[in-house]
Write an enzyme that holds these catalytic residues in place. Structure first.
Site, short mmCIF file in Angstrom:
data_model
loop_
_atom_site.label_atom_id
_atom_site.label_comp_id
_atom_site.label_asym_id
_atom_site.label_seq_id
_atom_site.Cartn_x
_atom_site.Cartn_y
_atom_site.Cartn_z
CG ASP A 284 7.69 6.95 -6.45
OD1 ASP A 284 6.64 7.48 -6.06
OD2 ASP A 284 8.16 5.92 -5.93
CG ASN B 68 5.35 11.28 -5.62
OD1 ASN B 68 5.94 10.26 -5.22
ND2 ASN B 68 4.72 12.08 -4.79
CE LYS B 69 -1.35 6.32 -4.81
NZ LYS B 69 -1.82 6.05 -3.50
#
Lengths: 324, 317
Positions: A202, A212-213
């Protein structure tokens, strides 16, 4: 003054989360900003700058902690700032802004294709590849490797909440790439079976850490434990220049209903955790960009070379703390 | 001949409806009933009849130590009777003397909690994964003594057993936070130590537990957080080697509604945490390092027949 309709539309689409990912969001922000420039009735550069600035502020107010849309704003306002400094005409400035949009779209197209080729080279025939969650950039890498005649199997976990890992299952199936799926608690088991691990991005920070996730960090720790190289796939559009100022990533929290659904516990069970996590640079083998696989320590050099807008740089500290 | 009660018990094991301790008690009850009702004429024939039942049951048994330990106790007794050529009635009488000497779970939990309370200061923050009756009881005791200020628990897919842990801890006034399995590192960083139950504590100090316990232990070690196993000694296995053949879960277990044909769902309900990731094992008889576990069971007799079966593999059908 009301926002340009294109700005209202993109704001609505970001807020209602109907745009696929960060790059698609950036494309739509770029299109809206280009539209504002094209439709501006300003008779001088100050007027044009005011129109663009109003649009940029409106977008930043609702923009989540994604680097690409912010980099688009840097790009557009930076172009205009340079024209103001060069005393260009309004027509010239509009022309330059339109060209910036064209260059941006070209960049997206070529960057992803370069990344796919570079990333595909990392996969060897017969490999078992761990991939966390979903990422259109990683999918491109995997498809390219398949196109290059490599046979490999992809292992993916669900990536709760949201289960974006199941999107990867569908994509791999469409691409005729063998895929196995499991729960996030099996991350270590799956990583241990893999020769190489990938995740999307991200945002990338100046120190090379990756936002990120949630689960990306877990996978990175497992990769470190088992000696599996762990690559993040990202174009440099996702390099978050606000981190050059030492500003933190902004993450949303996991909501109660995302974990427990409609189940109601009256006894005060709290749901905690963030939707995104931060993988520290020492757990990352490299970030595969259009410039090549770069070590996390080199991210800051890439950022210093990015063209930044003075105005957006001024707004970012206020934006990063949610006070814009 | 496989009796109905045994078939029902096997079905319960296959559906993971029995937890380890209760599973142990049920296995003992059913096998002793089979022995009691047996029409075998010799102790050797009785031994063979019970072995047939055990062989059937092993096809369904999850990796739980208590049922295996109860089976072992019965087989050791029968093997002794057969070796000494005792008459069948004497063999049955000896079996009937096998009683449940184990202390109650609450007493054990209190003893374990006492050990833990000596190791940590007041208001400790604890991380736990999934659900274990022992852990719930231990945490309740520690809470009563004001030893813990907060518990973090991960949901533990599939089954989400962690939800029940969160609910029960909150219901007795413990501050508890629940999160997704992928956020393990996030909550481990906030805890002082990890407290985990066990399905089997192997002779080499490795621990079989619910899937996710192993990565949690790995990350605890990386973050410098000690991993404590809390379990009663009935969870310690005297066997040299068990080949588990963990049955993988399927799409239904995961609740994945994928229409993709031939999609492989990988992983299983259990994993094994190697001894090097475990700080200590607290039991009702004391605290042991993983290396010491071997000594706890070194004098325990083992059925050679059962050991051979376990070496070739138990497998949930």
């Amino acid at each position: 003054m009301p926002n340009h309709p294109a700005i209202d539309t993109v704001i609505n689409r970001i807020v209602t989360d109907v745009i696929g990912g960060a790059v698609d969001t950036a494309k739509e922000v770029m299109a809206a900003m280009a539209q504002v420039a094209a439709d501006s009735q300003a008779s001088n550069l100050d007027g044009l700058f005011q129109d663009m600035d109003q649009a940029a502020v409106a977008i930043m107010k609702i923009c989540p902690s994604f680097a690409p849309p912010i980099n688009v704003l840097h790009s557009m306002l930076g172009t205009l700032e340079r024209d103001i400094q060069a005393s260009a005409s309004v027509a010239e400035a509009k022309q330059h802004l339109a060209a910036t949009q064209v260059d941006f779209l070209k960049f997206i197209e070529t960057a992803l294709s370069k990344i796919a080729s570079i990333g595909a080279e990392l996969i060897k025939d017969g490999d078992t590849v761990f991939m966390f969650s979903m990422s259109s950039s990683v999918w491109k890498v995997l498809r390219k490797a398949k196109e290059n005649g490599k046979n490999f199997t992809v292992l993916v976990t669900e990536a709760r909440p949201g289960n974006e890992g199941l999107w990867t299952v569908d994509e791999m199936h469409k691409s005729h790439i063998p895929v196995e799926v499991s729960i996030d608690a099996c991350t270590a088991e799956l990583v241990a079976r893999s020769n190489i691990a990938f995740a999307g991005v991200d945002s990338v920070a100046a120190d090379g850490s990756v936002f990120n996730k949630t689960g990306s960090y877990l996978a990175a720790l497992a990769a470190r434990e088992y000696g599996v190289p762990y690559y993040f796939i990202s174009d440099t559009l996702k390099f978050d220049t606000s981190t050059l100022l030492g500003l933190p990533f902004r993450s949303e929290l996991v909501h109660y209903h995302e974990v427990l659904g409609d189940k109601q516990y009256s006894d005060g069970v709290k749901v905690v955790g963030s939707l995104f996590d931060i993988t520290p640079p020492h757990l990352i083998t490299a970030i595969v960009t259009e410039l090549g696989p770069i070590p996390p320590s080199a991210c800051v050099s890439v950022m210093w070379n990015m063209k930044l807008s003075k105005r957006i740089s001024e707004l970012i500290p206020v934006w990063a703390y949610g006070k814009l | 001949m496989i009796v109905n009660d045994l078939v029902l018990l096997a079905e319960q094991f296959a559906k993971l409806e029995l937890h380890a301790a209760r599973g142990g008690r049920e296995v003992q009850r059913v096998l002793l009933e089979i022995a009691s009702a047996s029409t075998a004429k010799t102790s050797f024939a009785l031994q063979e009849e019970i072995r047939e039942s055990v062989a059937y049951l092993l096809g369904f048994l999850p990796p739980y130590a208590p049922p295996l330990n109860r089976i072992n106790q019965i087989l050791v007794c029968l093997e002794g009777s057969a070796r000494d050529s005792l008459d069948v009635q004497t063999a049955k009488n000896q079996l009937a003397e096998i009683a449940d000497h184990a202390a109650g779970p609450l007493l054990n939990a209190r003893l374990i909690a006492t050990l833990l309370s000596q190791a940590y200061p007041e208001k400790s923050v604890v991380y736990t994964h999934t659900m274990s009756e022992t852990i719930l009881n231990v945490l309740q005791e520690l809470h009563r003594w004001c030893k813990i200020s907060h518990v973090f628990v991960t949901e533990s897919r599939p089954n989400n057993d962690g939800w029940e842990t969160a609910r029960r801890l909150a219901s007795i006034g413990i501050e508890v936070s629940l999160t997704i399995d992928a956020a393990m590192p996030f909550v481990i960083e906030k805890a002082h130590f990890m407290l985990s139950g066990a399905e089997i504590i192997q002779k080499n100090g490795a621990v079989v537990g619910k899937i996710g316990a192993f990565p949690a232990a790995v990350f605890c070690c990386m973050a410098g957080k000690p991993v404590w196993i809390a379990a009663d000694t009935g969870k310690i296995s005297p066997f040299d080697q068990i080949n588990y053949n963990f049955t993988p879960f399927n799409m239904e277990d995961l609740g994945i509604g994928s229409t993709i044909p031939f999609l492989t769902v990988t992983g299983s309900y259990f994993d094994i945490t190697p001894p090097e990731y475990i700080h200590a094992i607290a039991t009702e008889t004391g605290t042991f390092t993983p290396n010491d576990i071997n000594k706890v069971v070194s004098n325990q007799p083992v059925s050679t027949w059962l050991q051979e079966r376990l070496r070739s593999g138990i497998n949930r059908a």
